[in-house]
Design a protein around this motif. Structure first.
Motif, PDB file in Angstrom:
ATOM      1  N   GLU A   1       0.824  -1.201   0.000  1.00 31.07           N
ATOM      2  CA  GLU A   1       0.000   0.000   0.000  1.00 31.07           C
ATOM      3  C   GLU A   1       0.866   1.262   0.000  1.00 31.07           C
ATOM      4  O   GLU A   1       0.509   2.260  -0.616  1.00 31.07           O
ATOM      5  CB  GLU A   1      -0.974   0.003   1.180  1.00 31.07           C
ATOM      6  CG  GLU A   1      -2.171  -0.911   0.981  1.00 31.07           C
ATOM      7  CD  GLU A   1      -1.864  -2.395   1.199  1.00 31.07           C
ATOM      8  OE1 GLU A   1      -0.745  -2.741   1.650  1.00 31.07           O
ATOM      9  OE2 GLU A   1      -2.745  -3.223   0.908  1.00 31.07           O
ATOM     10  N   GLY A   2       2.009   1.220   0.698  1.00 25.63           N
ATOM     11  CA  GLY A   2       2.941   2.352   0.659  1.00 25.63           C
ATOM     12  C   GLY A   2       3.473   2.570  -0.744  1.00 25.63           C
ATOM     13  O   GLY A   2       3.592   3.706  -1.212  1.00 25.63           O
ATOM     14  N   ASP A   3       3.781   1.468  -1.439  1.00 24.45           N
ATOM     15  CA  ASP A   3       4.235   1.556  -2.826  1.00 24.45           C
ATOM     16  C   ASP A   3       3.143   2.150  -3.711  1.00 24.45           C
ATOM     17  O   ASP A   3       3.429   2.927  -4.630  1.00 24.45           O
ATOM     18  CB  ASP A   3       4.637   0.176  -3.355  1.00 24.45           C
ATOM     19  CG  ASP A   3       5.886  -0.378  -2.681  1.00 24.45           C
ATOM     20  OD1 ASP A   3       6.618   0.392  -2.018  1.00 24.45           O
ATOM     21  OD2 ASP A   3       6.124  -1.595  -2.811  1.00 24.45           O
ATOM     22  N   LEU A   4       1.894   1.796  -3.447  1.00 21.46           N
ATOM     23  CA  LEU A   4       0.775   2.348  -4.206  1.00 21.46           C
ATOM     24  C   LEU A   4       0.702   3.862  -4.037  1.00 21.46           C
ATOM     25  O   LEU A   4       0.557   4.601  -5.017  1.00 21.46           O
ATOM     26  CB  LEU A   4      -0.539   1.701  -3.757  1.00 21.46           C
ATOM     27  CG  LEU A   4      -1.822   2.348  -4.278  1.00 21.46           C
ATOM     28  CD1 LEU A   4      -1.911   2.249  -5.794  1.00 21.46           C
ATOM     29  CD2 LEU A   4      -3.035   1.708  -3.610  1.00 21.46           C
ATOM     30  N   VAL A   5       0.803   4.334  -2.798  1.00 18.07           N
ATOM     31  CA  VAL A   5       0.744   5.774  -2.540  1.00 18.07           C
ATOM     32  C   VAL A   5       1.863   6.493  -3.291  1.00 18.07           C
ATOM     33  O   VAL A   5       1.632   7.511  -3.946  1.00 18.07           O
ATOM     34  CB  VAL A   5       0.795   6.076  -1.023  1.00 18.07           C
ATOM     35  CG1 VAL A   5       0.945   7.562  -0.761  1.00 18.07           C
ATOM     36  CG2 VAL A   5      -0.447   5.521  -0.330  1.00 18.07           C
ATOM     37  N   TRP A   6       3.080   5.947  -3.233  1.00 18.97           N
ATOM     38  CA  TRP A   6       4.202   6.572  -3.939  1.00 18.97           C
ATOM     39  C   TRP A   6       4.003   6.535  -5.451  1.00 18.97           C
ATOM     40  O   TRP A   6       4.286   7.503  -6.156  1.00 18.97           O
ATOM     41  CB  TRP A   6       5.535   5.933  -3.556  1.00 18.97           C
ATOM     42  CG  TRP A   6       6.062   6.494  -2.285  1.00 18.97           C
ATOM     43  CD1 TRP A   6       6.139   5.863  -1.080  1.00 18.97           C
ATOM     44  CD2 TRP A   6       6.550   7.824  -2.057  1.00 18.97           C
ATOM     45  NE1 TRP A   6       6.638   6.709  -0.124  1.00 18.97           N
ATOM     46  CE2 TRP A   6       6.901   7.917  -0.695  1.00 18.97           C
ATOM     47  CE3 TRP A   6       6.703   8.937  -2.865  1.00 18.97           C
ATOM     48  CZ2 TRP A   6       7.406   9.082  -0.130  1.00 18.97           C
ATOM     49  CZ3 TRP A   6       7.215  10.102  -2.304  1.00 18.97           C
ATOM     50  CH2 TRP A   6       7.557  10.163  -0.945  1.00 18.97           C
ATOM     51  N   ALA A   7       3.484   5.422  -5.981  1.00 16.67           N
ATOM     52  CA  ALA A   7       3.251   5.327  -7.428  1.00 16.67           C
ATOM     53  C   ALA A   7       2.221   6.364  -7.871  1.00 16.67           C
ATOM     54  O   ALA A   7       2.412   7.049  -8.887  1.00 16.67           O
ATOM     55  CB  ALA A   7       2.792   3.918  -7.798  1.00 16.67           C
ATOM     56  N   LEU A   8       1.141   6.500  -7.111  1.00 14.18           N
ATOM     57  CA  LEU A   8       0.131   7.498  -7.452  1.00 14.18           C
ATOM     58  C   LEU A   8       0.715   8.912  -7.365  1.00 14.18           C
ATOM     59  O   LEU A   8       0.431   9.765  -8.216  1.00 14.18           O
ATOM     60  CB  LEU A   8      -1.088   7.360  -6.540  1.00 14.18           C
ATOM     61  CG  LEU A   8      -1.933   6.109  -6.760  1.00 14.18           C
ATOM     62  CD1 LEU A   8      -2.931   5.919  -5.617  1.00 14.18           C
ATOM     63  CD2 LEU A   8      -2.658   6.160  -8.104  1.00 14.18           C
ATOM     64  N   ARG A   9       1.535   9.152  -6.352  1.00 16.03           N
ATOM     65  CA  ARG A   9       2.163  10.464  -6.193  1.00 16.03           C
ATOM     66  C   ARG A   9       3.080  10.757  -7.377  1.00 16.03           C
ATOM     67  O   ARG A   9       3.024  11.833  -7.984  1.00 16.03           O
ATOM     68  CB  ARG A   9       2.937  10.514  -4.871  1.00 16.03           C
ATOM     69  CG  ARG A   9       3.550  11.875  -4.582  1.00 16.03           C
ATOM     70  CD  ARG A   9       4.239  11.925  -3.228  1.00 16.03           C
ATOM     71  NE  ARG A   9       3.221  12.043  -2.187  1.00 16.03           N
ATOM     72  CZ  ARG A   9       3.035  11.158  -1.209  1.00 16.03           C
ATOM     73  NH1 ARG A   9       3.783  10.093  -1.119  1.00 16.03           N
ATOM     74  NH2 ARG A   9       2.101  11.344  -0.313  1.00 16.03           N
ATOM     75  N   GLU A  10       3.942   9.797  -7.731  1.00 13.47           N
ATOM     76  CA  GLU A  10       4.895   9.995  -8.827  1.00 13.47           C
ATOM     77  C   GLU A  10       4.196  10.189 -10.166  1.00 13.47           C
ATOM     78  O   GLU A  10       4.712  10.877 -11.042  1.00 13.47           O
ATOM     79  CB  GLU A  10       5.853   8.809  -8.909  1.00 13.47           C
ATOM     80  CG  GLU A  10       6.859   8.778  -7.780  1.00 13.47           C
ATOM     81  CD  GLU A  10       7.714   7.515  -7.773  1.00 13.47           C
ATOM     82  OE1 GLU A  10       7.472   6.607  -8.590  1.00 13.47           O
ATOM     83  OE2 GLU A  10       8.629   7.456  -6.935  1.00 13.47           O
ATOM     84  N   GLN A  11       3.027   9.575 -10.340  1.00 12.85           N
ATOM     85  CA  GLN A  11       2.302   9.677 -11.601  1.00 12.85           C
ATOM     86  C   GLN A  11       1.304  10.840 -11.619  1.00 12.85           C
ATOM     87  O   GLN A  11       0.529  10.984 -12.566  1.00 12.85           O
ATOM     88  CB  GLN A  11       1.597   8.347 -11.893  1.00 12.85           C
ATOM     89  CG  GLN A  11       2.589   7.221 -12.123  1.00 12.85           C
ATOM     90  CD  GLN A  11       1.927   5.864 -12.243  1.00 12.85           C
ATOM     91  OE1 GLN A  11       0.805   5.747 -12.710  1.00 12.85           O
ATOM     92  NE2 GLN A  11       2.629   4.825 -11.819  1.00 12.85           N
ATOM     93  N   GLY A  12       1.330  11.648 -10.581  1.00 11.27           N
ATOM     94  CA  GLY A  12       0.437  12.806 -10.521  1.00 11.27           C
ATOM     95  C   GLY A  12      -1.030  12.421 -10.461  1.00 11.27           C
ATOM     96  O   GLY A  12      -1.884  13.147 -10.971  1.00 11.27           O
TER      97      GLY A  12
END
Length: 164
Positions: free
Chosen positions: A28-39
């Motif tokens: 889930e932490g990886d998901l948050v970072w992926a969404l953040r990085e992809q705007g």
């Protein structure tokens, strides 16, 4: 006193640690970072108590029948394990839903327990004509929805690709 506020620059590492601790894994932490990085974050709220972030809620855009018509997905919602079952998630959810409504979003979907999320006004998404595009994303939870303005969109929901 518990304060619900919008994520600020510099909160990312603390949020990442919180999300991983809340779920007991890094996915889930990886998901948050992926969404953040992809705007792909429309709303990121934290619950703060005595200057420490103890809760986090994220909303990202979804597509309905392949179109962005102003709907959001609420996921994930995280609370430090020792702070769970104390109303932190509820406070975050109420604040985020108020904010999404005020910002003129059309509605919100989530995968979760109908009994818990029903308290906030969520209904089975099928009642609003919504279903998951990919049933593989379902883990035994129910797709729930809340429309802020009529008419409610109808069709298949697609989460952001970062959700897998």
């Amino acid at each position: 006193m518990l304060i619900c506020r919008t994520e600020r620059p510099g909160d990312g590492d603390e949020i990442d640690e919180l999300v991983c601790a809340a779920f007991g894994r890094e996915q889930e932490g990886d998901l948050v970072w992926a969404l953040r990085e992809q705007g792909a974050i429309s709303m990121s709220q934290v619950a703060e108590y005595e200057d420490a972030i103890i809760g986090h809620l994220l909303m990202s855009p979804i597509l309905i029948e392949g179109e962005d018509i102003g709907w959001l997905a609420l996921a994930p919602i995280s609370v430090w394990p020792e702070c769970q079952r104390q109303g932190v998630a509820s406070s975050l959810i109420f604040a985020a839903l108020d904010c999404a409504n005020e910002l003129d979003w059309a509605g919100v979907v989530l995968l979760g327990d109908p009994e818990f999320y029903g308290r906030f006004g969520f209904k089975p998404a099928l009642d609003l004509g919504l279903s998951l595009k990919s049933e593989a994303a379902s883990t035994g939870e129910t797709l729930l929805a809340m429309a802020f303005k009529p008419p409610a969109a109808k069709g298949r929901v697609t989460y952001h690709p970062a959700f897998g």
